[in-house]
Design a protein around this motif. Sequence first.
Motif, PDB file in Angstrom:
ATOM      1  N   HIS A  20       0.954  -1.141  -0.066  1.00 41.83           N
ATOM      2  CA  HIS A  20      -0.025  -0.031   0.102  1.00 41.83           C
ATOM      3  C   HIS A  20       0.923   1.126  -0.109  1.00 41.83           C
ATOM      4  O   HIS A  20       0.758   1.976   0.863  1.00 41.83           O
ATOM      5  N   GLY A  21       1.792   1.243  -0.912  1.00 41.26           N
ATOM      6  CA  GLY A  21       2.639   2.472  -1.015  1.00 41.26           C
ATOM      7  C   GLY A  21       3.826   2.500  -0.105  1.00 41.26           C
ATOM      8  O   GLY A  21       4.562   3.328  -0.153  1.00 41.26           O
ATOM      9  N   ARG A  22       3.815   1.649   0.802  1.00 37.11           N
ATOM     10  CA  ARG A  22       4.956   1.765   1.733  1.00 37.11           C
ATOM     11  C   ARG A  22       5.952   0.575   1.319  1.00 37.11           C
ATOM     12  O   ARG A  22       5.813  -0.390   0.989  1.00 37.11           O
ATOM     13  N   ASP A  23       7.117   1.063   1.574  1.00 32.50           N
ATOM     14  CA  ASP A  23       8.487   0.051   1.260  1.00 32.50           C
ATOM     15  C   ASP A  23       8.356  -1.188   2.364  1.00 32.50           C
ATOM     16  O   ASP A  23       7.952  -0.916   3.526  1.00 32.50           O
ATOM     17  N   SER A  65      11.314  -3.886  15.965  1.00 35.27           N
ATOM     18  CA  SER A  65      11.417  -4.985  14.872  1.00 35.27           C
ATOM     19  C   SER A  65      10.361  -4.663  14.062  1.00 35.27           C
ATOM     20  O   SER A  65       9.470  -3.866  14.411  1.00 35.27           O
ATOM     21  N   PRO A  66      10.096  -5.414  12.848  1.00 30.52           N
ATOM     22  CA  PRO A  66       9.190  -5.084  11.648  1.00 30.52           C
ATOM     23  C   PRO A  66       7.705  -5.200  12.088  1.00 30.52           C
ATOM     24  O   PRO A  66       7.430  -6.261  12.701  1.00 30.52           O
ATOM     25  N   VAL A  67       7.122  -4.228  11.695  1.00 29.00           N
ATOM     26  CA  VAL A  67       5.614  -4.311  11.949  1.00 29.00           C
ATOM     27  C   VAL A  67       5.181  -5.313  10.835  1.00 29.00           C
ATOM     28  O   VAL A  67       5.659  -5.353   9.705  1.00 29.00           O
ATOM     29  N   ILE A  68       4.361  -6.384  11.233  1.00 26.98           N
ATOM     30  CA  ILE A  68       3.630  -7.205  10.137  1.00 26.98           C
ATOM     31  C   ILE A  68       2.656  -6.619   9.449  1.00 26.98           C
ATOM     32  O   ILE A  68       1.606  -6.043   9.977  1.00 26.98           O
ATOM     33  N   TYR A  69       2.850  -6.559   8.099  1.00 26.31           N
ATOM     34  CA  TYR A  69       1.800  -6.029   7.467  1.00 26.31           C
ATOM     35  C   TYR A  69       0.751  -6.993   6.830  1.00 26.31           C
ATOM     36  O   TYR A  69      -0.518  -6.692   6.793  1.00 26.31           O
ATOM     37  N   ASP A  70       1.224  -8.050   6.508  1.00 29.81           N
ATOM     38  CA  ASP A  70       0.387  -9.210   5.857  1.00 29.81           C
ATOM     39  C   ASP A  70       0.911 -10.359   5.953  1.00 29.81           C
ATOM     40  O   ASP A  70       2.056 -10.474   5.791  1.00 29.81           O
ATOM     41  N   ILE A  79       4.702 -10.348   4.564  1.00 30.39           N
ATOM     42  CA  ILE A  79       5.080  -9.026   4.056  1.00 30.39           C
ATOM     43  C   ILE A  79       5.230  -8.242   5.329  1.00 30.39           C
ATOM     44  O   ILE A  79       4.296  -7.841   6.087  1.00 30.39           O
ATOM     45  N   MET A  80       6.463  -7.613   5.543  1.00 29.52           N
ATOM     46  CA  MET A  80       6.661  -6.667   6.999  1.00 29.52           C
ATOM     47  C   MET A  80       7.375  -5.268   6.499  1.00 29.52           C
ATOM     48  O   MET A  80       7.823  -5.091   5.544  1.00 29.52           O
ATOM     49  N   GLU A  81       7.311  -4.694   7.658  1.00 36.08           N
ATOM     50  CA  GLU A  81       8.045  -3.236   7.379  1.00 36.08           C
ATOM     51  C   GLU A  81       9.311  -3.526   6.846  1.00 36.08           C
ATOM     52  O   GLU A  81      10.095  -4.064   7.274  1.00 36.08           O
ATOM     53  N   HIS A  82       9.930  -2.890   6.059  1.00 36.00           N
ATOM     54  CA  HIS A  82      11.165  -2.642   5.748  1.00 36.00           C
ATOM     55  C   HIS A  82      11.865  -1.682   6.733  1.00 36.00           C
ATOM     56  O   HIS A  82      11.737  -0.310   6.609  1.00 36.00           O
TER      57      HIS A  82
END
Length: 206
Positions: A20-23, A65-70, A79-82
């Motif tokens: 959604h537009g985020r790396d 640590s990375p946010v889990i996106y999906d 799919i997680m935060e870069h």
Amino acid sequence: MDYQEISRGAEAIIYLSEYHGRDAILKVRPPKKYRHPDLDLQLRNSRTKNEIRVIRSARAAGVRSPVIYDVDLSNSCIIMEHLKGLKVKDILDEHPSEAKEICAKIGEIVAKLHNNKICHGDLTTSNMILDDDGILCMIDFSLGDTTVDIEEMGVDLHLLERAFTSAHSDIDGAYETIIDSYRKNMRNAQAVLERVENIRSRGRYT
Ligand code: AMP
């Protein structure tokens, strides 16, 4: 898939992606042909779910640590935060003068995990990123676990020590700085450090 591959390990492939537009980072555990397909999917998914569970616990404990996106369990993907920043391994290799400050942060972050009964399972400086705000972030919790006891924490520190002394043997006192900081921040540090001694001696005689 036309995402750029940035890393390929024994178990997972990492791609640069977008959400959604985020790396974002796409982590895929590809099928292993030598395993029965049902068992294979079950294994890949239990590892994927475990990684998500441990990342979420680490975040809840205040460990960056990375946010889990999906998540897509039909393909064993996360799919997680870069997390943007520099790999701690590269900083220590290129700027060893920064070791003291970074090692204090490593001790602090490991203590935060252990105070919350979380172990990382693969504490190496390749799994740590220093972000642009100077915050130490932790990635790759695939071997991690929650509600762990002293033994697992001891193994975590023992692995960190081994990883550190092999990858950064040239930096004097680096591991000691980590342990000083761990002692200051971890409630039950003495018990864990005694267990590390014990694990070390077991390793010597087996
Ligand atoms: P892993 O298989 O999870 O250890 O990831 C392999 C490599 O991909 C790491 O050493 C990082 O360079 C990169 N990487 C994985 N996840 C992330 C993330 N969330 N943010 C930034 N880089 C990552």
